[in-house]
Design a protein around this motif. Structure first.
Motif, PDB file in Angstrom:
ATOM      1  N   ILE A 244      22.732 -22.811 -22.730  1.00  0.00           N
ATOM      2  CA  ILE A 244      24.080 -22.266 -22.543  1.00  0.00           C
ATOM      3  C   ILE A 244      24.929 -23.232 -21.738  1.00  0.00           C
ATOM      4  O   ILE A 244      26.105 -23.413 -21.996  1.00  0.00           O
ATOM      5  CB  ILE A 244      24.046 -20.853 -21.894  1.00  0.00           C
ATOM      6  N   SER A 245      24.347 -23.922 -20.804  1.00  0.00           N
ATOM      7  CA  SER A 245      25.086 -24.909 -20.027  1.00  0.00           C
ATOM      8  C   SER A 245      25.551 -26.051 -20.912  1.00  0.00           C
ATOM      9  O   SER A 245      26.701 -26.483 -20.821  1.00  0.00           O
ATOM     10  CB  SER A 245      24.227 -25.456 -18.887  1.00  0.00           C
ATOM     11  N   ASN A 246      24.671 -26.535 -21.771  1.00  0.00           N
ATOM     12  CA  ASN A 246      25.044 -27.604 -22.688  1.00  0.00           C
ATOM     13  C   ASN A 246      26.144 -27.138 -23.641  1.00  0.00           C
ATOM     14  O   ASN A 246      27.089 -27.875 -23.908  1.00  0.00           O
ATOM     15  CB  ASN A 246      23.840 -28.086 -23.480  1.00  0.00           C
ATOM     16  N   GLN A 247      26.022 -25.920 -24.142  1.00  0.00           N
ATOM     17  CA  GLN A 247      27.048 -25.371 -25.025  1.00  0.00           C
ATOM     18  C   GLN A 247      28.372 -25.249 -24.285  1.00  0.00           C
ATOM     19  O   GLN A 247      29.433 -25.535 -24.835  1.00  0.00           O
ATOM     20  CB  GLN A 247      26.626 -24.015 -25.568  1.00  0.00           C
ATOM     21  N   PHE A 248      28.314 -24.831 -23.030  1.00  0.00           N
ATOM     22  CA  PHE A 248      29.513 -24.663 -22.227  1.00  0.00           C
ATOM     23  C   PHE A 248      30.190 -26.012 -21.972  1.00  0.00           C
ATOM     24  O   PHE A 248      31.404 -26.150 -22.146  1.00  0.00           O
ATOM     25  CB  PHE A 248      29.174 -23.964 -20.906  1.00  0.00           C
ATOM     26  N   ILE A 249      29.417 -27.000 -21.601  1.00  0.00           N
ATOM     27  CA  ILE A 249      29.962 -28.335 -21.362  1.00  0.00           C
ATOM     28  C   ILE A 249      30.577 -28.884 -22.651  1.00  0.00           C
ATOM     29  O   ILE A 249      31.673 -29.460 -22.632  1.00  0.00           O
ATOM     30  CB  ILE A 249      28.879 -29.292 -20.816  1.00  0.00           C
ATOM     31  N   ASN A 250      29.900 -28.679 -23.779  1.00  0.00           N
ATOM     32  CA  ASN A 250      30.447 -29.117 -25.069  1.00  0.00           C
ATOM     33  C   ASN A 250      31.767 -28.413 -25.372  1.00  0.00           C
ATOM     34  O   ASN A 250      32.710 -29.031 -25.868  1.00  0.00           O
ATOM     35  CB  ASN A 250      29.450 -28.883 -26.198  1.00  0.00           C
ATOM     36  N   PHE A 251      31.845 -27.126 -25.077  1.00  0.00           N
ATOM     37  CA  PHE A 251      33.090 -26.372 -25.271  1.00  0.00           C
ATOM     38  C   PHE A 251      34.212 -26.977 -24.428  1.00  0.00           C
ATOM     39  O   PHE A 251      35.324 -27.197 -24.923  1.00  0.00           O
ATOM     40  CB  PHE A 251      32.880 -24.897 -24.902  1.00  0.00           C
ATOM     41  N   LEU A 252      33.923 -27.238 -23.166  1.00  0.00           N
ATOM     42  CA  LEU A 252      34.952 -27.808 -22.287  1.00  0.00           C
ATOM     43  C   LEU A 252      35.458 -29.145 -22.820  1.00  0.00           C
ATOM     44  O   LEU A 252      36.668 -29.399 -22.831  1.00  0.00           O
ATOM     45  CB  LEU A 252      34.399 -27.993 -20.868  1.00  0.00           C
TER      46      LEU A 252
ATOM     47  N   TYR B 274      40.596 -27.503  -8.319  1.00  0.00           N
ATOM     48  CA  TYR B 274      40.909 -28.920  -8.162  1.00  0.00           C
ATOM     49  C   TYR B 274      41.945 -29.410  -9.170  1.00  0.00           C
ATOM     50  O   TYR B 274      42.176 -30.611  -9.301  1.00  0.00           O
ATOM     51  CB  TYR B 274      39.623 -29.753  -8.245  1.00  0.00           C
ATOM     52  N   GLY B 275      42.587 -28.487  -9.876  1.00  0.00           N
ATOM     53  CA  GLY B 275      43.663 -28.843 -10.784  1.00  0.00           C
ATOM     54  C   GLY B 275      43.207 -29.563 -12.043  1.00  0.00           C
ATOM     55  O   GLY B 275      43.988 -30.286 -12.654  1.00  0.00           O
ATOM     56  N   LEU B 276      41.962 -29.340 -12.430  1.00  0.00           N
ATOM     57  CA  LEU B 276      41.410 -30.024 -13.598  1.00  0.00           C
ATOM     58  C   LEU B 276      41.595 -29.234 -14.890  1.00  0.00           C
ATOM     59  O   LEU B 276      41.380 -29.763 -15.975  1.00  0.00           O
ATOM     60  CB  LEU B 276      39.931 -30.345 -13.359  1.00  0.00           C
ATOM     61  N   VAL B 277      41.974 -27.953 -14.759  1.00  0.00           N
ATOM     62  CA  VAL B 277      42.324 -27.127 -15.912  1.00  0.00           C
ATOM     63  C   VAL B 277      43.557 -26.301 -15.567  1.00  0.00           C
ATOM     64  O   VAL B 277      43.828 -26.018 -14.403  1.00  0.00           O
ATOM     65  CB  VAL B 277      41.176 -26.181 -16.355  1.00  0.00           C
ATOM     66  N   THR B 278      44.287 -25.901 -16.597  1.00  0.00           N
ATOM     67  CA  THR B 278      45.455 -25.038 -16.417  1.00  0.00           C
ATOM     68  C   THR B 278      45.002 -23.573 -16.404  1.00  0.00           C
ATOM     69  O   THR B 278      43.853 -23.261 -16.763  1.00  0.00           O
ATOM     70  CB  THR B 278      46.455 -25.238 -17.563  1.00  0.00           C
ATOM     71  N   LEU B 279      45.922 -22.689 -16.052  1.00  0.00           N
ATOM     72  CA  LEU B 279      45.597 -21.257 -16.102  1.00  0.00           C
ATOM     73  C   LEU B 279      45.297 -20.815 -17.529  1.00  0.00           C
ATOM     74  O   LEU B 279      44.416 -19.979 -17.752  1.00  0.00           O
ATOM     75  CB  LEU B 279      46.742 -20.427 -15.522  1.00  0.00           C
TER      76      LEU B 279
ATOM     77  N   SER C  15      36.095 -35.303 -15.298  1.00  0.00           N
ATOM     78  CA  SER C  15      36.612 -34.132 -14.592  1.00  0.00           C
ATOM     79  C   SER C  15      35.509 -33.100 -14.388  1.00  0.00           C
ATOM     80  O   SER C  15      35.414 -32.488 -13.318  1.00  0.00           O
ATOM     81  CB  SER C  15      37.771 -33.506 -15.366  1.00  0.00           C
ATOM     82  N   ILE C  16      34.692 -32.914 -15.402  1.00  0.00           N
ATOM     83  CA  ILE C  16      33.582 -31.969 -15.287  1.00  0.00           C
ATOM     84  C   ILE C  16      32.601 -32.457 -14.232  1.00  0.00           C
ATOM     85  O   ILE C  16      32.147 -31.682 -13.384  1.00  0.00           O
ATOM     86  CB  ILE C  16      32.890 -31.774 -16.645  1.00  0.00           C
ATOM     87  N   ALA C  17      32.302 -33.746 -14.245  1.00  0.00           N
ATOM     88  CA  ALA C  17      31.394 -34.315 -13.249  1.00  0.00           C
ATOM     89  C   ALA C  17      31.965 -34.166 -11.848  1.00  0.00           C
ATOM     90  O   ALA C  17      31.237 -33.847 -10.894  1.00  0.00           O
ATOM     91  CB  ALA C  17      31.120 -35.777 -13.568  1.00  0.00           C
ATOM     92  N   THR C  18      33.268 -34.360 -11.702  1.00  0.00           N
ATOM     93  CA  THR C  18      33.915 -34.191 -10.397  1.00  0.00           C
ATOM     94  C   THR C  18      33.760 -32.760  -9.906  1.00  0.00           C
ATOM     95  O   THR C  18      33.426 -32.524  -8.745  1.00  0.00           O
ATOM     96  CB  THR C  18      35.410 -34.558 -10.489  1.00  0.00           C
ATOM     97  N   ALA C  19      34.004 -31.803 -10.795  1.00  0.00           N
ATOM     98  CA  ALA C  19      33.877 -30.396 -10.418  1.00  0.00           C
ATOM     99  C   ALA C  19      32.449 -30.066 -10.014  1.00  0.00           C
ATOM    100  O   ALA C  19      32.224 -29.328  -9.048  1.00  0.00           O
ATOM    101  CB  ALA C  19      34.325 -29.501 -11.568  1.00  0.00           C
ATOM    102  N   LEU C  20      31.490 -30.609 -10.734  1.00  0.00           N
ATOM    103  CA  LEU C  20      30.089 -30.353 -10.392  1.00  0.00           C
ATOM    104  C   LEU C  20      29.735 -30.969  -9.038  1.00  0.00           C
ATOM    105  O   LEU C  20      28.991 -30.378  -8.258  1.00  0.00           O
ATOM    106  CB  LEU C  20      29.168 -30.886 -11.490  1.00  0.00           C
ATOM    107  N   ARG C  21      30.276 -32.149  -8.742  1.00  0.00           N
ATOM    108  CA  ARG C  21      30.023 -32.782  -7.441  1.00  0.00           C
ATOM    109  C   ARG C  21      30.694 -32.020  -6.308  1.00  0.00           C
ATOM    110  O   ARG C  21      30.169 -31.935  -5.211  1.00  0.00           O
ATOM    111  CB  ARG C  21      30.524 -34.233  -7.440  1.00  0.00           C
TER     112      ARG C  21
END
Length: 64
Positions: free
Chosen positions: A4-12, A46-51, A22-28
């Protein structure tokens, strides 16, 4: 990562065009035990996605 994590990352990356950096930054920025359910809020904080993207993320997580 779980499937599910891999699917989620792929979706993003694929559906929302969020760069892997950006995803790596959020995880860090999150705790070492950051769960997938916390990642959307960290991305938004962190402003990496919009509402609008955040809403799509929560919709995807609810359906997963």
């Amino acid at each position: 990562m779980s499937p599910i994590s891999n699917q989620f990352i792929n979706f993003l990356q694929d559906e929302l065009a969020i760069p892997s950096e950006s995803i790596a930054t959020a995880l860090r920025r999150g705790e070492a035990n950051t769960s997938i359910s916390q990642l959307p809020m960290i991305l938004w904080q962190y402003g990496l996605v919009t509402l609008q993207q955040l809403d799509l993320i929560f919709d995807w997580l609810e359906a997963a």
